[in-house]
Design an enzyme around this catalytic site. Structure first.
Site, mmCIF file in Angstrom:
data_model
loop_
_atom_site.group_PDB
_atom_site.id
_atom_site.type_symbol
_atom_site.label_atom_id
_atom_site.label_comp_id
_atom_site.label_asym_id
_atom_site.label_seq_id
_atom_site.Cartn_x
_atom_site.Cartn_y
_atom_site.Cartn_z
ATOM 1 N N ASP A 263 0.509 -6.991 7.060
ATOM 2 C CA ASP A 263 -0.558 -6.612 7.991
ATOM 3 C C ASP A 263 -0.548 -7.285 9.306
ATOM 4 O OD1 ASP A 263 -1.905 -5.568 5.515
ATOM 5 O OD2 ASP A 263 -1.889 -8.214 4.387
ATOM 6 N N ASP B 26 -2.147 -0.368 1.104
ATOM 7 C CA ASP B 26 -2.438 -1.223 1.728
ATOM 8 C C ASP B 26 -1.839 -0.703 3.587
ATOM 9 O OD1 ASP B 26 -3.264 -2.271 -0.375
ATOM 10 O OD2 ASP B 26 -4.016 -3.809 0.273
HETATM 11 N N1 GLY Z 1 -5.512 -5.640 2.041
HETATM 12 C C1 GLY Z 1 -5.877 -6.398 1.181
HETATM 13 C C2 GLY Z 1 -7.260 -5.593 0.392
HETATM 14 O O1 GLY Z 1 -7.145 -4.735 0.938
HETATM 15 O O2 GLY Z 1 -7.649 -6.746 -0.090
#
Ligand code: GLY
Length: 372
Positions: free
Chosen positions: A94, A151
């Site tokens: 992330d 994601d």
């Molecule tokens: N990237 C983690 C979520 O969308 O909760």
């Protein structure tokens, strides 16, 4: 495009976010508790994946208003995140969410060279997670060697940015290979997608598709559909590969049908029991931004489908869930981190819901800038 409505919301955003900014100059917020944000609320602290959204919202507002408080607060958080960038072990894939919204946004708006260096560093961390045997970017740490999640499509723009910035195709190739692998193992034929696929780290063969943050394996986690739609549309923007736009549109048609089915009130999962009713407004806000991104890449006679759906999502969430009281933190309520998540992360305002709401409103008014 309903610019009158968006302009009214923009006026409210300026007042509410200025009040929030005055109260939270030294905080990195996530979810308000009793109407107030706290600093770094999660045990993951400085490494938590949402830490870029508050400064990202402030950069968007700075760009739209030139209000210095927004810029200074965003810059302070960027410097604070250096301890995460330097520590390495706590970071996952992330880094895109974290440094596109902080240093990359800063560099794009101000040309700050320290910010450019931070973003290139983050892009290298993301590229370092690439598995050439399976052609994917691993999402998480520890024993999750072959896990990919949908994601990650939103982290890829950091790689596309780095390739362009230093004129080196490596990062873009990694991003595109990961996107193709995601099509193969996360996307389903009907336009829905899995949250997670567990791949063999030696061959890339798919072994399992666990539920993740949705209701169950095989269900349809609405925020994941939003990440997929917006992420593939962005991969098209940055690479020009039409396959990515076709995928984004396929997801869009699936998502529009499912949101419309529930009067544009966003369920956490499109394939979950009728009771209890659980909403996730963040899925609607991300999807609205994804739909608006698609409008940039389709012809005149196609745009209305995506624009109207985006406006429905935004106006329905605003009408039903918004809190414009300047004494409380958080705007769009009823965000939910995960279908089976903890009560304090269920049906509450979440920082990324507000970020995507702000991005969408500014985009409608052509006052946004590209963070992705
Ligand atoms: N990237 C983690 C979520 O969308 O909760």
């Amino acid at each position: 495009m309903d610019k009158t409505w968006a302009q009214e919301i923009f006026e409210k955003l300026k007042i509410k976010l200025m009040a929030e900014c005055e109260r939270n100059k030294n905080s990195i917020p996530y979810i308000p508790e009793n109407g107030r944000y706290k600093d770094l609320e999660k045990p993951e602290g400085i490494f938590w994946w949402t830490n870029g959204f508050w400064p990202g919202m402030l950069w968007q507002m700075y760009n739209a208003t030139k209000e210095e408080l927004f810029r200074k607060t965003a810059e302070n958080i960027e410097v604070r995140l250096d301890s995460a960038l330097e520590s390495y072990e706590g970071l996952h894939h992330d880094v895109g969410f974290m440094w596109l919204h902080t240093s990359t946004a800063n560099y794009r708006l101000t040309g700050n060279k320290d910010s450019r260096r931070r973003s290139l560093h983050a892009a290298n961390l993301l590229a370092g997670r690439y598995n050439p045997a399976g052609k994917f970017i691993r999402a998480w740490n520890k024993d999750r060697t072959g896990w990919i999640i949908i994601d990650c499509m939103m982290n890829l723009p950091l790689l596309y940015w780095a390739s362009k910035e230093i004129d080196d195709p490596r990062y873009r190739v990694i991003g595109m290979e990961h996107a193709y692998t995601s099509i193969n193992h996360l996307l389903r034929a009907d336009g829905s997608c899995n949250h997670i696929a567990v791949l063999s780290p030696l061959t890339g063969e798919c072994q399992e598709t666990p539920a993740g943050q949705g209701f169950a394996s095989g269900s349809s986690w609405s925020r994941g559909q939003g990440w997929a739609m917006y992420g593939f549309a962005l991969s098209y923007r940055h690479t020009g590969d039409h396959k990515f736009l076709d995928v984004a549109k396929r997801i869009a048609h699936y998502v529009i049908g499912n949101f419309a089915q529930n009067d544009w009130l966003p369920l956490v999962d499109f394939r979950s029991p009728a009771e209890p009713v659980k909403y996730d407004s963040t899925a609607a806000m991300i999807s609205a931004c994804g739909l608006l991104e698609i409008t940039s890449h389709v012809g005149e006679y196609e745009k209305n489908l995506y624009t109207n759906a985006a406006l429905k999502l935004l106006s329905t969430a605003e009408k039903n869930f918004a809190d414009w009281n300047i004494e409380t933190d958080g705007i769009i309520g009823k965000g939910t981190a995960a279908y089976h998540g903890k009560p304090h992360e269920t049906q509450v305002p979440i920082i990324y819901g507000d970020y995507f709401f702000t991005e969408a409103i500014l985009r409608i008014l052509e006052k946004d800038f590209l963070i992705w």
